[in-house]
Design an enzyme around this catalytic site. Structure first.
Site, PDB file in Angstrom:
ATOM      1  CE  LYS A   1     -32.020 -49.767 -29.206  1.00 18.93           C
ATOM      2  NZ  LYS A   1     -32.643 -48.650 -28.679  1.00 18.93           N
TER       3      LYS A   1
ATOM      4  CB  SER B   1     -23.039 -46.530 -27.426  1.00 19.34           C
ATOM      5  OG  SER B   1     -22.812 -46.070 -28.711  1.00 19.34           O
TER       6      SER B   1
ATOM      7  CD  GLU C   1     -31.752 -66.010  12.430  1.00 20.11           C
ATOM      8  OE1 GLU C   1     -31.472 -66.961  13.163  1.00 20.11           O
ATOM      9  OE2 GLU C   1     -31.930 -66.108  11.198  1.00 20.11           O
TER      10      GLU C   1
ATOM     11  CE  LYS D   1     -29.326 -51.453 -26.070  1.00 25.28           C
ATOM     12  NZ  LYS D   1     -30.091 -50.449 -25.384  1.00 25.28           N
TER      13      LYS D   1
HETATM   14  S1  IVH Z   1     -22.627 -54.040 -23.985  1.00 26.87           S
HETATM   15  C1  IVH Z   1     -18.975 -52.228 -25.690  1.00 26.87           C
HETATM   16  N1  IVH Z   1     -24.497 -55.374 -22.694  1.00 26.87           N
HETATM   17  O1  IVH Z   1     -27.164 -50.569 -23.756  1.00 26.87           O
HETATM   18  C2  IVH Z   1     -20.186 -52.862 -25.172  1.00 26.87           C
HETATM   19  N2  IVH Z   1     -24.824 -53.062 -23.042  1.00 26.87           N
HETATM   20  O2  IVH Z   1     -25.581 -48.653 -26.325  1.00 26.87           O
HETATM   21  C3  IVH Z   1     -21.176 -51.899 -24.713  1.00 26.87           C
HETATM   22  N3  IVH Z   1     -26.880 -52.171 -22.062  1.00 26.87           N
HETATM   23  O3  IVH Z   1     -25.788 -47.803 -22.677  1.00 26.87           O
HETATM   24  C4  IVH Z   1     -22.414 -52.331 -24.166  1.00 26.87           C
HETATM   25  N4  IVH Z   1     -27.629 -54.057 -21.209  1.00 26.87           N
HETATM   26  O4  IVH Z   1     -25.179 -49.698 -21.079  1.00 26.87           O
HETATM   27  C5  IVH Z   1     -24.110 -54.178 -23.176  1.00 26.87           C
HETATM   28  N5  IVH Z   1     -26.052 -56.662 -21.533  1.00 26.87           N
HETATM   29  C6  IVH Z   1     -25.672 -55.485 -22.006  1.00 26.87           C
HETATM   30  C7  IVH Z   1     -26.444 -54.324 -21.824  1.00 26.87           C
HETATM   31  C8  IVH Z   1     -25.980 -53.119 -22.367  1.00 26.87           C
HETATM   32  C9  IVH Z   1     -27.859 -52.760 -21.354  1.00 26.87           C
HETATM   33  C10 IVH Z   1     -26.824 -50.742 -22.417  1.00 26.87           C
HETATM   34  C11 IVH Z   1     -25.458 -50.139 -22.339  1.00 26.87           C
HETATM   35  C12 IVH Z   1     -25.480 -48.995 -23.319  1.00 26.87           C
HETATM   36  C13 IVH Z   1     -26.577 -49.388 -24.255  1.00 26.87           C
HETATM   37  C14 IVH Z   1     -26.021 -49.706 -25.625  1.00 26.87           C
END
Ligand code: IVH
Length: 678
Positions: free
Chosen positions: A322, A96, A49, A128
């Site tokens: 981490k 970051s 569809e 993350k």
């Molecule tokens: S918050 C100011 N939430 O992890 C807040 N980051 O350095 C900044 N990432 O490249 C990030 N999942 O893009 C946040 N649920 C999530 C995330 C996330 C992946 C990445 C982000 C950044 C790295 C942290």
């Protein structure tokens, strides 16, 4: 089956007004079904569809191309390739996160937050996602720009590519101005399929889903991106007019209502609950359909976040947890030696391929002779390897119980495996080197370094093309790149008219690079990107650096004696001076392009790309002093507030500018917050 009504099978003749109505109707309907299928994972119609409707839309758009809407689902297939990406300055810095690795780190994080605001804290825990961070900008509900994070201040415009991601709405359910941040990723299933396809077509095999997502998003040809089935989780509102939200999770609900696919999350009332969540997620990690490399823990209350503020690169109100490095057992099939650009011989273990932390690992570095001796690693050994996130996989230990007696100890070669000249290990050094400057391996690695992103940043020129150029004897050194003509490139494998021209253009463009890139690109031993910048700032021209003495170089803050010696030795070599002359002859810039001589360049330019507006009475600084501080850190001060303003620094009795900032959703900071940023 009422939808079959749309299927014509033959071309129906409609007038323009009828067509406009039908196109609008189909665009809205298809977008809604797209949303239900991709974002909600809850399709309401069959693929058949859907296809019928989209065929109808394609037919109508063919007859009346001027009526095609920007948010039409037909516009998600990619367009004309770009020759390069343009730079985008982020309105709100893309920060970051600082990292934590265990329960104690998390408890410390919580303690310092509670100490600083003295209130009860509620946290939100999110996975993350291991992908690529992007900023999406909408005006009046329309997707108008998407960019990579880049250095957090300036990224690359990848709008065309992001338009192909089906879970990114091209039109929101409300006509608002908003910027959001999310992580583009590739699911495990798509990743496996993609690599299978790449293998069949002789394309690049991606080491992990993150590389595949990044490689797909940084394609100049958006049609390629469109085929990669990328996905996104949106996790933050970066900027919005009149934001009426007091909790992070309310933000999620609002983003969802606008049509975004948002991150999954758990709310925790205490840090103990957060720790429990970390254990739970660590267990269910491998059963998710996508890779995660940890969790992100965020303060839920936005007023508390404001109070906590940010450091220069990361917020105080969030932390990444981490996951521990993953370990696997495998076998060392062989130990081979690679020759780097400075002649360093690096022993590398070739392994029985195993999957660790999301990547299939078939090689691990063994660093140097001492590392192998200390761990007693032999060819044929069963070993434990470890990998965490982006880190290069390492051999942690040998399982001695599994030795059969047939294992062979490794000997560092006394001749270079590439050029067959004698190798040396200097006293006090762990590294064994090939000292032959004309060694083809060094030349190849040196060229790859010269064109790389942090050096001359020649787009489209990577390892494989460098190798092809060398194999075809089109270049012998870095300077030869600038003498290449399109006709030289055309006979090369998989090199079309367009890509050859793009490459020539990218090489030409790099002639205008700033001096620090040239210095770094030359590949002087011990001189990294930061040192290259310091040297460029100090000596202002390549000639200045060539003439500089050991003492003059050592006098530059942060530059040590060994590095200075290495620079002097580099410019003593006739061969290196010849390359410099060839680069000069062909017009490569050899002067620092920085304008302000008086600037203290040793200060990190943390405000680069940011615009501040000062308002009200500041307590600690005169306006002119605050202005000087901002400018010294690379920022700009403007007299009026607009959407482009990054921060309004508000003192006592701030008036209309503060009001305007609030109206436009521009971030307002206090003197204290400003001090913390500085
Ligand atoms: S918050 C100011 N939430 O992890 C807040 N980051 O350095 C900044 N990432 O490249 C990030 N999942 O893009 C946040 N649920 C999530 C995330 C996330 C992946 C990445 C982000 C950044 C790295 C942290």
């Amino acid at each position: 089956m009422h939808l079959l009504w749309y299927y014509s099978g033959r071309r129906i003749h409609v007038n323009k007004e009828e067509a406009r109505k039908k196109i609008d109707e189909l665009t809205d309907l298809l977008n809604e079904h797209n949303y239900k299928y991709y974002v909600l994972d809850h399709p309401e119609i069959t693929d058949y569809e859907y296809d019928m409707m989209i065929n109808e839309l394609i037919n109508l758009e063919k007859q009346f191309p001027e009526l095609t809407r920007e948010d039409s689902p037909t516009q998600r297939v990619g367009g004309e390739p770009l020759s390069s990406f343009t730079q985008v300055q982020h309105n709100v810095p893309m920060l970051s996160l600082s990292n934590s690795y265990n329960k104690e780190d998390l408890i410390d994080f919580d303690r310092s937050i509670r100490k600083s605001i003295g209130e009860k804290i509620e946290y939100v825990v999110e996975p993350k996602i291991d992908g690529l961070s992007v900023n999406l900008k909408y005006e009046k509900g329309k997707f108008i720009q998407g960019a990579t994070r880049g250095n957090g201040i300036v990224g690359e415009d990848i709008t065309k590519n992001l338009r192909t991601v089906k879970t990114i709405p091209l039109k929101l359910k409300e006509e608002i101005d908003i910027e959001v941040r999310g992580e583009v990723y590739i699911s495990r299933e798509t990743f496996v399929k993609l690599n299978r396809k790449q293998e069949e077509n002789g394309g690049t095999i991606f080491a992990n889903p993150r590389n595949a997502a990044a490689g797909s998003l940084r394609q100049l040809d958006s049609k390629v991106t469109a085929k990669r089935n990328l996905d996104i989780f949106v996790f933050n509102i970066q900027r919005m007019e009149n934001m009426n939200i007091s909790k992070h999770i309310e933000g999620f609900e609002y983003l969802k209502s606008l049509g975004f696919k948002t991150s999954i999350y758990e709310v925790c009332k205490s840090i103990e609950e957060v720790v429990d969540q970390c254990e739970k997620w660590s267990e269910k990690r491998s059963s998710l359909g996508f890779e995660i490399d940890g969790l992100v823990i965020k303060v839920n209350d936005l007023t508390q976040r404001e109070k906590l503020g940010t450091r220069s690169k990361s917020p105080r109100w969030a932390i990444a947890y981490k996951f521990p490095a993953e370990q696997q057992k495998t076998k060392v099939k062989n130990i081979v030696v690679q020759v780097g650009r400075t002649g360093a011989l690096t022993p590398t273990a070739e392994l029985d391929p195993v999957r660790v932390a999301g990547s299939v690992i078939s090689r691990a570095t063994l660093h140097n002779e001492d590392y192998i001796k200390e761990k007693d690693i032999r060819i044929g050994d069963t070993v434990i390897i470890e990998k965490a996130g982006d880190v290069i996989p390492a051999v942690v230990r040998v399982i001695f119980d599994e030795r059969t007696g047939k294992e062979e100890p490794f000997e560092m070669p006394t001749i270079c495996p590439i050029c067959k000249e004698e190798t040396f290990r200097l006293e006090g050094e762990a590294v064994t080197r090939c000292m032959n400057a004309a060694c083809p391996a060094q030349l190849r690695r040196g060229l790859i370094h010269f064109v790389s992103r942090d050096a001359m940043n020649i787009d489209g020129l990577g390892e494989s093309i460098v190798t092809l150029l060398l194999e075809n004897e089109l270049i012998k050194d870095a300077a030869d790149l600038y003498y290449l003509k399109k006709e030289d490139l055309l006979p090369l494998e998989r090199m079309g008219e367009k890509s050859a021209q793009n490459l020539i253009d990218a090489i030409e463009k790099s002639k205008k690079n700033d001096l620090e890139r040239v210095i770094f690109g030359l590949g002087i031993k011990l001189v990294g990107a930061r040192a290259a910048k310091l040297l460029a700032d100090e000596f202002k021209s390549l000639d200045g650096l060539i003439k500089a003495s050991d003492e003059e170089i050592t006098a530059v803050p942060e530059i040590g004696h060994k590095m200075a010696e290495s620079v002097v030795a580099f410019f003593k070599e006739d061969r290196n001076l010849e390359i410099v002359e060839k680069l000069r002859d062909v017009g490569v810039n050899m002067q620092s392009l920085k304008e302000n001589d008086e600037e203290d360049e040793n200060i990190e330019k943390k405000f680069e790309g940011l615009t501040f507006v000062l308002t009200g009475t500041l307590e600690k600084y005169k306006r002119s002093e605050a202005k000087k501080i901002i400018e010294n850190l690379g920022g700009r001060v403007s007299g009026s507030v607009s959407k482009k303003t990054s921060y309004v620094l508000a003192g006592a009795e701030a008036g209309s500018k503060l009001e305007k900032a609030n109206q436009l959703g521009v971030k307002v900071i206090s003197e204290e917050e400003f001090e913390q940023m500085v």
